[in-house]
Design a protein around this motif. Sequence first.
Motif, PDB file in Angstrom:
ATOM      1  N   UNK A  22      59.519   9.533  56.507  1.00 21.08           N
ATOM      2  CA  UNK A  22      59.123  10.913  56.736  1.00 21.08           C
ATOM      3  C   UNK A  22      59.655  11.431  58.057  1.00 21.08           C
ATOM      4  N   UNK A  23      58.899  12.316  58.690  1.00 16.27           N
ATOM      5  CA  UNK A  23      59.307  12.929  59.953  1.00 16.27           C
ATOM      6  C   UNK A  23      59.193  11.903  61.071  1.00 16.27           C
ATOM      7  N   UNK A  24      60.316  11.559  61.690  1.00 14.24           N
ATOM      8  CA  UNK A  24      60.322  10.578  62.772  1.00 14.24           C
ATOM      9  C   UNK A  24      60.440  11.222  64.154  1.00 14.24           C
ATOM     10  N   UNK A  25      61.140  12.329  64.235  1.00 15.21           N
ATOM     11  CA  UNK A  25      61.241  13.081  65.493  1.00 15.21           C
ATOM     12  C   UNK A  25      61.034  14.557  65.162  1.00 15.21           C
ATOM     13  N   UNK A  26      60.070  15.179  65.817  1.00 16.74           N
ATOM     14  CA  UNK A  26      59.707  16.567  65.520  1.00 16.74           C
ATOM     15  C   UNK A  26      60.544  17.529  66.337  1.00 16.74           C
ATOM     16  N   UNK A  27      61.210  18.456  65.640  1.00 12.76           N
ATOM     17  CA  UNK A  27      62.004  19.481  66.297  1.00 12.76           C
ATOM     18  C   UNK A  27      61.377  20.852  66.137  1.00 12.76           C
ATOM     19  N   UNK A  28      62.221  21.868  66.065  1.00 15.89           N
ATOM     20  CA  UNK A  28      61.720  23.243  65.983  1.00 15.89           C
ATOM     21  C   UNK A  28      60.950  23.475  64.683  1.00 15.89           C
ATOM     22  N   UNK A  29      60.114  24.484  64.700  1.00 15.12           N
ATOM     23  CA  UNK A  29      59.194  24.709  63.586  1.00 15.12           C
ATOM     24  C   UNK A  29      59.856  25.338  62.372  1.00 15.12           C
ATOM     25  N   UNK A  30      60.999  26.009  62.557  1.00 15.92           N
ATOM     26  CA  UNK A  30      61.684  26.656  61.447  1.00 15.92           C
ATOM     27  C   UNK A  30      63.015  25.970  61.183  1.00 15.92           C
ATOM     28  N   UNK A  31      63.343  25.829  59.915  1.00 10.41           N
ATOM     29  CA  UNK A  31      64.566  25.139  59.520  1.00 10.41           C
ATOM     30  C   UNK A  31      65.424  26.074  58.683  1.00 10.41           C
ATOM     31  N   UNK A  32      66.662  26.215  59.120  1.00  4.75           N
ATOM     32  CA  UNK A  32      67.652  27.007  58.389  1.00  4.75           C
ATOM     33  C   UNK A  32      68.724  26.121  57.765  1.00  4.75           C
ATOM     34  N   UNK A  33      69.092  25.044  58.472  1.00  5.80           N
ATOM     35  CA  UNK A  33      70.182  24.181  57.998  1.00  5.80           C
ATOM     36  C   UNK A  33      69.788  22.729  58.136  1.00  5.80           C
ATOM     37  N   UNK A  34      70.101  21.952  57.093  1.00  2.25           N
ATOM     38  CA  UNK A  34      69.876  20.511  57.109  1.00  2.25           C
ATOM     39  C   UNK A  34      71.211  19.791  57.021  1.00  2.25           C
ATOM     40  N   UNK A  35      71.374  18.777  57.839  1.00  5.82           N
ATOM     41  CA  UNK A  35      72.519  17.871  57.759  1.00  5.82           C
ATOM     42  C   UNK A  35      72.013  16.550  57.210  1.00  5.82           C
ATOM     43  N   UNK A  36      72.718  15.995  56.258  1.00  9.63           N
ATOM     44  CA  UNK A  36      72.368  14.684  55.720  1.00  9.63           C
ATOM     45  C   UNK A  36      73.421  13.663  56.127  1.00  9.63           C
ATOM     46  N   UNK A  37      72.989  12.422  56.215  1.00  8.36           N
ATOM     47  CA  UNK A  37      73.877  11.324  56.554  1.00  8.36           C
ATOM     48  C   UNK A  37      73.201  10.017  56.213  1.00  8.36           C
ATOM     49  N   UNK A  38      73.896   8.911  56.419  1.00  7.65           N
ATOM     50  CA  UNK A  38      73.350   7.607  56.050  1.00  7.65           C
ATOM     51  C   UNK A  38      72.442   7.053  57.138  1.00  7.65           C
ATOM     52  N   UNK A  39      72.898   7.085  58.380  1.00  7.94           N
ATOM     53  CA  UNK A  39      72.192   6.442  59.485  1.00  7.94           C
ATOM     54  C   UNK A  39      72.069   7.402  60.664  1.00  7.94           C
ATOM     55  N   UNK A  40      70.921   7.378  61.328  1.00  9.09           N
ATOM     56  CA  UNK A  40      70.668   8.262  62.473  1.00  9.09           C
ATOM     57  C   UNK A  40      71.339   7.710  63.734  1.00  9.09           C
ATOM     58  N   UNK A  41      72.648   7.575  63.661  1.00  9.86           N
ATOM     59  CA  UNK A  41      73.433   7.143  64.815  1.00  9.86           C
ATOM     60  C   UNK A  41      73.617   8.310  65.774  1.00  9.86           C
ATOM     61  N   UNK A  42      74.011   7.993  67.009  1.00  9.58           N
ATOM     62  CA  UNK A  42      74.267   9.062  67.977  1.00  9.58           C
ATOM     63  C   UNK A  42      75.427   9.939  67.513  1.00  9.58           C
ATOM     64  N   UNK A  43      76.408   9.336  66.859  1.00  8.48           N
ATOM     65  CA  UNK A  43      77.541  10.113  66.346  1.00  8.48           C
ATOM     66  C   UNK A  43      77.082  11.138  65.315  1.00  8.48           C
ATOM     67  N   UNK A  44      76.182  10.745  64.421  1.00  4.87           N
ATOM     68  CA  UNK A  44      75.677  11.703  63.431  1.00  4.87           C
ATOM     69  C   UNK A  44      74.835  12.778  64.100  1.00  4.87           C
ATOM     70  N   UNK A  45      73.983  12.377  65.034  1.00  5.58           N
ATOM     71  CA  UNK A  45      73.133  13.362  65.717  1.00  5.58           C
ATOM     72  C   UNK A  45      73.992  14.378  66.454  1.00  5.58           C
ATOM     73  N   UNK A  46      75.005  13.923  67.177  1.00 10.37           N
ATOM     74  CA  UNK A  46      75.900  14.834  67.897  1.00 10.37           C
ATOM     75  C   UNK A  46      76.606  15.778  66.927  1.00 10.37           C
ATOM     76  N   UNK A  47      77.081  15.228  65.810  1.00  8.82           N
ATOM     77  CA  UNK A  47      77.777  16.064  64.826  1.00  8.82           C
ATOM     78  C   UNK A  47      76.836  17.093  64.216  1.00  8.82           C
TER      79      UNK A  47
END
Length: 249
Positions: A27-52
């Motif tokens: 589920x939710x592991x790190x809480x961000x802003x309350x409204x969501x407009x865009x979701x990015x999907x990926x395999x692993x929460x690496x720093x490279x994916x987070x930066x991208x």
Amino acid sequence: MAARAEVEAFLQQLLAPERFKDYGPNGLQVEGRAEIHKVVSGVTASLALIDAAVDANADMILVHHGLFWRGQDGRLTGWLKARVERLICAGVSLFAYHLPLDAHAELGNNARFGAELGLRADARFGEQDLGFIGPAGGLMTLGGLHERVTRSLGRAPTAVPGDGRPLRRVAWCTGGAQGYFEAAIAAGADVFLTGEISEPQAHLARETGVAFLACGHHATERFGAPAVASHLAESLGLAHEFIEIDNPA
């Protein structure tokens, strides 16, 4: 746009994480802003994916492999601190679903990996019913299956041939499920596909006659997160982008 709480409720109902005994929180592991407009999907929460994802103006990331696992000591230092800090500073939420994302009958890693190979399960096997098994269809030889996996994943799997029998029943479980091999044999498989191979599986394949294909952990688990995120985005009116971070595993 959708509220983060609405997204969380949608994914909770879709993936039913409470059904699974898992290796970390779903589920939710790190809480961000309350409204969501865009979701990015990926395999692993690496720093490279987070930066991208941050560069792509995402409000949330949906992955199969999250940040927190059983056995960690809980300290936010080093690589874990860097990933969490980047998410929090950017206001990006991280959602992670491990076994629930493997198991979903239509959108999960196993279902989508099977569909990539033209396979459809008619039964489950193994712990928590995570393994899929079904008829081979037109795949009558190990060579033909090997070729189809190579073409689908863009990489050749490691193969341990069995006794050369025609492939009537194919079993699969994505990721690091080599320990499911014996359960697949017991379920009547003529071949078992997963992401990884360990030392015992080669001997079991030779001694039982059931073939084994190790297709890559990352390679077999590229399908579930974008499928779920695409369904989420379509249902709640969000933008979605799948970002591939190369991984040879």
